[in-house]
Design an enzyme around this catalytic site. Structure first.
Site, PDB file in Angstrom:
ATOM      1  N   LYS A  19      72.472  42.020  42.718  1.00  0.00           N
ATOM      2  CA  LYS A  19      72.610  42.146  44.178  1.00  0.00           C
ATOM      3  C   LYS A  19      71.225  41.962  44.782  1.00  0.00           C
ATOM      4  O   LYS A  19      70.323  42.766  44.557  1.00  0.00           O
ATOM      5  CB  LYS A  19      73.178  43.509  44.580  1.00  0.00           C
ATOM      6  CG  LYS A  19      73.483  43.537  46.088  1.00  0.00           C
ATOM      7  CD  LYS A  19      73.897  44.892  46.588  1.00  0.00           C
ATOM      8  CE  LYS A  19      72.733  45.658  47.088  1.00  0.00           C
ATOM      9  NZ  LYS A  19      73.001  46.581  48.192  1.00  0.00           N
ATOM     10  N   GLY A  77      71.980  53.739  54.976  1.00  0.00           N
ATOM     11  CA  GLY A  77      71.738  55.179  55.061  1.00  0.00           C
ATOM     12  C   GLY A  77      72.018  55.808  56.416  1.00  0.00           C
ATOM     13  O   GLY A  77      71.805  57.004  56.592  1.00  0.00           O
ATOM     14  N   ALA A 111      76.605  48.842  53.012  1.00  0.00           N
ATOM     15  CA  ALA A 111      75.671  49.680  53.781  1.00  0.00           C
ATOM     16  C   ALA A 111      76.213  50.128  55.138  1.00  0.00           C
ATOM     17  O   ALA A 111      76.863  49.367  55.842  1.00  0.00           O
ATOM     18  CB  ALA A 111      74.336  48.991  54.005  1.00  0.00           C
ATOM     19  N   GLY A 112      75.920  51.371  55.456  1.00  0.00           N
ATOM     20  CA  GLY A 112      76.250  51.901  56.775  1.00  0.00           C
ATOM     21  C   GLY A 112      77.558  52.676  56.838  1.00  0.00           C
ATOM     22  O   GLY A 112      77.859  53.320  57.848  1.00  0.00           O
ATOM     23  N   SER A 118      75.217  56.217  50.346  1.00  0.00           N
ATOM     24  CA  SER A 118      74.895  57.452  51.072  1.00  0.00           C
ATOM     25  C   SER A 118      76.135  58.254  51.459  1.00  0.00           C
ATOM     26  O   SER A 118      76.110  59.494  51.402  1.00  0.00           O
ATOM     27  CB  SER A 118      74.110  57.126  52.348  1.00  0.00           C
ATOM     28  OG  SER A 118      72.997  56.346  52.039  1.00  0.00           O
TER      29      SER A 118
END
Ligand SMILES: CC(=O)[C@@H](O)[C@H](O)COP(=O)(O)O
Length: 264
Positions: free
Chosen positions: A106, A167, A193-194, A216
């Site tokens: 990745k 995050g 992400a997010g 996260s």
């Protein structure tokens, strides 16, 4: 068998997976919690930040691969912490050495520490080199449909637009851009992400993403193992809803029970 009946399998680099949830390994309290949460998530692909995690480059220190075994999981080395193309390419080559010729990576090339936003210019440069060097490149990128298209045309095997900044847990900040990316996708699109909670993952899947990568939202939940399990169901629910096809949205009401045959 896929947890969603009659679904086509999720395929990456010629390998098929039952789970459409990919998870990270950072931010957990300890390795036991990491192992338990990943197990509860049902994920089969686990991403590892090569510059921050020992996967053999520091002999004598705890090795993540002793807990997350490559015999059981597909390890997806990532270039988190790289801020230019050269660093990212070097990191992928190191991963290939450490993991006996492993090709799947990745790629993420970040712009600055405050936003961790992808640096798309350096990302494009690195992707071109890595594809020519025979890596199977999954690439983290902005939610810009033009960049996503260029990365796919260049030979990346999957594009991974952000839902929100890494995050932040803000969820899907621009579903309209994701829709455009998905409409013209020639390779699998995974949100990366997010994601903050289960409903964010469901929305990504309802939009038609092939899969979702997150870290996260699970690791920073008050109960990471429980959240990991919630994410497993959220991904399957979103995938089912996508396959089922949602009803059209209407501005005005439409009675739920039939109007014909009413006794007056
Ligand atoms: C684990 C990893 O690869 C991260 O760089 C990734 O982008 C996840 O982001 P979240 O922590 O916001 O889920």
């Amino acid at each position: 068998m896929s947890p969603v009946p009659h679904d086509k399998p999720f395929t990456l680099a010629g390998r098929t997976y039952q789970s459409r949830l990919l998870v990270g390994t950072g931010k957990y309290k300890d390795l036991d919690e990491t192992r338990a949460a990943i197990e509860a998530s049902g994920a089969e692909i686990v991403t590892v930040a090569v510059r921050r995690t020992n996967i053999g480059q520091n002999p004598g220190e705890p090795n993540l691969l002793d807990v997350i075994s490559p015999d059981r999981y597909t390890i997806l080395p990532n270039t988190a912490g790289c801020y230019d193309a050269d660093e990212a390419v070097r990191t992928c080559r190191l991963a290939r050495e450490l993991l006996d010729g492993h090709k799947l990576v990745k790629l993420e090339v970040l712009a600055d520490q405050k936003t961790l936003f992808p640096n798309v210019i350096e990302t494009l440069k690195a992707a071109e080199i890595l594809v020519k060097d025979d890596f199977d490149v999954m690439v983290y990128t902005s939610d810009d449909p033009i960049i996503a298209r260029q990365l796919a045309d260049m030979g990346c095997i999957a594009v991974m637009p952000l839902a929100g900044l890494i995050g932040t847990g803000l969820g899907i900040c621009n579903p309209y851009n994701l829709r455009i990316i998905l409409e013209e996708a020639k390779v699998p699109v995974l949100v990366d992400a997010g994601v903050g909670t289960a409903s964010d993952a469901t929305i990504a899947m309802e939009l038609g993403c092939e899969a979702v990568l997150m870290n996260s939202a699970i690791a920073l939940a008050q109960n990471p193992v429980l959240m990991a399990e919630a994410m497993k169901y959220a991904i399957d629910a979103g995938r089912l809803a996508y396959l089922a096809g949602r009803m059209p949205k209407r501005l005005y009401a439409s009675a739920s029970s039939p109007l014909e045959g009413l006794i007056r």
